[in-house]
Design a protein around this motif. Sequence first.
Motif, short mmCIF file in Angstrom:
data_model
loop_
_atom_site.label_atom_id
_atom_site.label_comp_id
_atom_site.label_asym_id
_atom_site.label_seq_id
_atom_site.Cartn_x
_atom_site.Cartn_y
_atom_site.Cartn_z
N THR A 351 38.85 -8.30 -17.66
CA THR A 351 39.93 -8.95 -16.91
C THR A 351 40.80 -7.96 -16.13
O THR A 351 41.74 -8.38 -15.45
CB THR A 351 40.85 -9.79 -17.84
OG1 THR A 351 41.51 -8.92 -18.76
CG2 THR A 351 40.05 -10.84 -18.59
N VAL A 352 40.51 -6.67 -16.22
CA VAL A 352 41.29 -5.68 -15.47
C VAL A 352 40.97 -5.82 -13.98
O VAL A 352 39.81 -5.88 -13.57
CB VAL A 352 41.00 -4.25 -15.94
CG1 VAL A 352 41.66 -3.22 -15.02
CG2 VAL A 352 41.50 -4.06 -17.38
N MET A 353 42.02 -5.84 -13.18
CA MET A 353 41.89 -6.10 -11.74
C MET A 353 40.97 -5.10 -11.04
O MET A 353 40.72 -4.00 -11.52
CB MET A 353 43.27 -6.04 -11.08
CG MET A 353 43.88 -4.64 -11.09
SD MET A 353 45.38 -4.51 -10.11
CE MET A 353 45.76 -2.75 -10.32
N ARG A 354 40.55 -5.50 -9.86
CA ARG A 354 39.76 -4.63 -9.00
C ARG A 354 40.61 -3.49 -8.44
O ARG A 354 40.12 -2.39 -8.22
CB ARG A 354 39.19 -5.48 -7.86
CG ARG A 354 38.33 -4.72 -6.87
CD ARG A 354 37.80 -5.67 -5.82
NE ARG A 354 36.93 -5.01 -4.86
CZ ARG A 354 36.33 -5.61 -3.85
NH1 ARG A 354 36.51 -6.92 -3.67
NH2 ARG A 354 35.54 -4.94 -3.04
N GLY A 355 41.88 -3.75 -8.22
CA GLY A 355 42.80 -2.75 -7.67
C GLY A 355 43.86 -3.44 -6.85
O GLY A 355 43.87 -4.66 -6.68
#
Length: 508
Positions: A351-355
């Motif tokens: 679930t960690v964002m792309r940026g």
Amino acid sequence: MVSVLDPVCRHAAATPHTIALRGGADQWTYRQLRDASVRYAGALTAAGLTPGDRVLLAAPSVPEFVVAYLGIQAAGCVVVPVNTMSTRAEAEYVLGDAGCSLTIAWHTLGPAVAEAASALEVPSWTLSPGAMVTGTAPSRVVDRDRDETAAILYTSGTTGRPKGAQLTIGNLLSAGEIGAECSRASSSDRTGTGLPLFHVFGQAAVMMATLTAGGSMSLLARFDPVTMLEMLRRDRLTIMAGVPTMWNAMLHAAGDANPADFAQLRVAVSGGASLPGEIARAFEARFGCTILEGYGLTETTAFGTFNDLDRGGKTGYTGRAVPGMQLQVRDIEGNECPPGTVGEVHIKGPTVMRGYWNRPADTAAAVSPDGWFRTGDLGETDTDGDLRIVDRIKDLIIRGGYNVYPGEVEEVLYVHPDIIEAAVIGVPDDHYGEEVAALVATRPGSDLSAAEVSDWTRERLSAYKIPRIIRFVDALPKGPSGKILKRSIDRTGLTRDPALGDVPVRRH
């Protein structure tokens, strides 16, 4: 190849007549939701939008928000949800920064979004009841890669201008799967919330989790404790989701209700801010359900940790890392801290964002090459691996060289029977560097004095943690999710009074 619409399509095929959405008297089945979303996608495609185009969406928590959101996804576009209270300047900033090709705004909103769109010569649509579009054929659902951007959510901008967190299709689908697993949701569950869907909590932890499980989602366009209680009874909710200020407001609005009135409610999911133990205990006793706290951020698609249903909530802790996620607490040198040692929380997983959108330097500072996200939150784990959030690094108060964590002081204030809201902040002080200030809202009819608040904290906290500045307020400023916004607190006149010690305190 996947789409954020996949869970809805799956349930529309298997159980087409199951209710997916409830908004007041309106009900939408999974088939109706799928068909409306695909029609909306067709209208977007007919208007010339292509996969990857950004579309700003401003709407409250109504079923039509979900239709437009999923229609944007079905068209292969990127949704950019914004606060319905956005000013023209705020909307104009997001439109320009994200490079949006279209704006969509709920019909009852003010002119801010339309005016911002006009200023930037961006086409603007109105989202009306039923989310009807005419003159277009249904579109096919555009399949995309899991790592393509599905949504850009702008952070609150506590430092500098807001940054757009890019959430991928995989992020949102994973959030739905994790949320459903954590609450053990099924197609028989009826989830309700007064959270805004334009915020990551409502969008990922509630909307995506409910649609993934195939249950129904009841929505309040605007949170009100009495209306929320009515919805809880009317729709026989089994799951509720909210922030601590909502649970507190419902407690005060529940009157002489008892657990028998809410027999079907099995779990309340709390997030967005630390849940004071006194509120958690009172809520469970009044509503007869388990209240479980979780922790996550916009950049982690709302998920990081969650308390376990079998073990129940552990007061003051947000649980262990959710399935598929990893968590570490690290010291200033980047080494993992042992249990009981405070450090910065780091999270890694699906679930960690792309940026951050168009901000490579900010992305590099926040996300390591091996995928660990620096949260900016101070926390510690216990020997069970459960996480306790101490505070935001930037909220830490250093008084005379001693670290004061506002959340610890707030916990003590919330235990007082007359205090219904509390916020602790640091203010500049010539002698100590920073002084501890407490702003409190009391129950109606209370005659609580600053001296009594000081005595209450003095009995329960070390001397350096005691607020030397106490101000009474009618209510504290809150964001769209109901989270108290410390950055919006008026610090005018907050100076130390030697008598408390501090200056004379008056109610404002």
